[in-house]
Enzyme design. Structure first.
Site, PDB file in Angstrom:
ATOM      1  N   SER A  94       1.083  -1.315   0.297  1.00  0.00           N
ATOM      2  CA  SER A  94       0.032  -0.283   0.363  1.00  0.00           C
ATOM      3  C   SER A  94       1.037   1.350   0.074  1.00  0.00           C
ATOM      4  O   SER A  94       2.142   1.312  -0.858  1.00  0.00           O
ATOM      5  CB  SER A  94      -1.351  -0.447   1.012  1.00  0.00           C
ATOM      6  OG  SER A  94      -1.977   0.998   1.292  1.00  0.00           O
ATOM      7  N   HIS A 131      -2.724  -1.292  -3.157  1.00  0.00           N
ATOM      8  CA  HIS A 131      -3.905  -0.621  -3.243  1.00  0.00           C
ATOM      9  C   HIS A 131      -3.891   0.617  -4.106  1.00  0.00           C
ATOM     10  O   HIS A 131      -3.251   1.988  -4.060  1.00  0.00           O
ATOM     11  CB  HIS A 131      -4.258   0.257  -1.723  1.00  0.00           C
ATOM     12  CG  HIS A 131      -4.224  -0.812  -0.748  1.00  0.00           C
ATOM     13  ND1 HIS A 131      -4.107  -1.008   0.842  1.00  0.00           N
ATOM     14  CD2 HIS A 131      -4.621  -2.260  -0.981  1.00  0.00           C
ATOM     15  CE1 HIS A 131      -4.296  -2.007   1.423  1.00  0.00           C
ATOM     16  NE2 HIS A 131      -4.474  -3.304   0.439  1.00  0.00           N
ATOM     17  N   ASP A 170      -4.364  -5.110   6.035  1.00  0.00           N
ATOM     18  CA  ASP A 170      -4.393  -6.016   4.859  1.00  0.00           C
ATOM     19  C   ASP A 170      -3.111  -6.886   4.279  1.00  0.00           C
ATOM     20  O   ASP A 170      -1.922  -5.988   4.112  1.00  0.00           O
ATOM     21  CB  ASP A 170      -5.025  -4.932   3.685  1.00  0.00           C
ATOM     22  CG  ASP A 170      -5.678  -6.162   2.462  1.00  0.00           C
ATOM     23  OD1 ASP A 170      -5.418  -6.904   2.559  1.00  0.00           O
ATOM     24  OD2 ASP A 170      -5.608  -5.616   1.017  1.00  0.00           O
TER      25      ASP A 170
END
Length: 187
Positions: A12, A39, A132
């Site tokens: 991310s 992401h 995540d």
């Protein structure tokens, strides 16, 4: 190290910089595919495949629904879809609820890949600001694959690899400068 059938890289915030350093150093003769789940906001970062393509000799492309997974290619998860790995070694794109506020979610790809590639899967979790990927790495642990994280000390945003280190069994912690050599040796 055993033979690797697939490498999944998740990240991310701060992970794109890592990829831009690592991709140019990867061997063009890799014997496995690389799937990158970053992401991305819907409608932005549409140039990501082109940006990464310019940094490596490997073929880089955004994933299409039901596309066969081919060794030696770099696949980019499209924005706003979860990327799932099917038993027949194809991709499936899924528009279900966000996981960890994210779609694509790293967990979804790590988990489905773990069930397909089992002990021949290698997953690397990079810099990021949420958790995540942590549950996905736990699935990698269960199926006997290799779970790796970016050394949090080298991460722009250390939260994601730190959470993984706290909650999953991590086989390797890699500094950015060691990643390409490690990946090349998986071939």
């Amino acid at each position: 190290m055993g033979k690797c059938d697939a490498l999944i890289i998740g990240g991310s915030a701060g992970s794109l910089d890592v990829l831009l350093k690592v991709l140019p150093l990867l061997s063009p003769a890799l014997s496995f595919p690389i799937v990158i789940v970053i992401h991305r906001k819907h409608g932005t970062d549409s140039l990501l495949p082109e940006l990464l393509s310019g940094r490596t000799k490997l073929i880089v492309k955004e994933i299409d629904e039901k596309e066969p997974i081919i060794a030696g290619r770099v696949y980019i998860a499209p924005s706003d879809y979860h990327t799932l790995i099917e038993q027949d070694h194809t991709f499936s794109l899924d528009y279900s609820e966000k996981i960890n506020y994210s779609r694509p979610a790293i967990d979804a790809t790590f988990q489905t890949a773990a069930e397909v590639y089992r002990e021949k899967l290698v997953c690397l979790l990079l810099s990021g600001s949420n958790a995540d990927g942590v549950n996905g790495l736990k699935s990698v642990n269960v199926w006997g694959g290799i779970a790796m994280i970016q050394d949090p000390a080298t991460a722009q945003v250390a939260y994601m690899p730190e959470q993984a280190a706290l909650n999953a069994k991590i086989d390797y912690t890699l500094r950015i400068e060691d990643m390409a050599e490690f990946i090349n040796l998986l071939s």
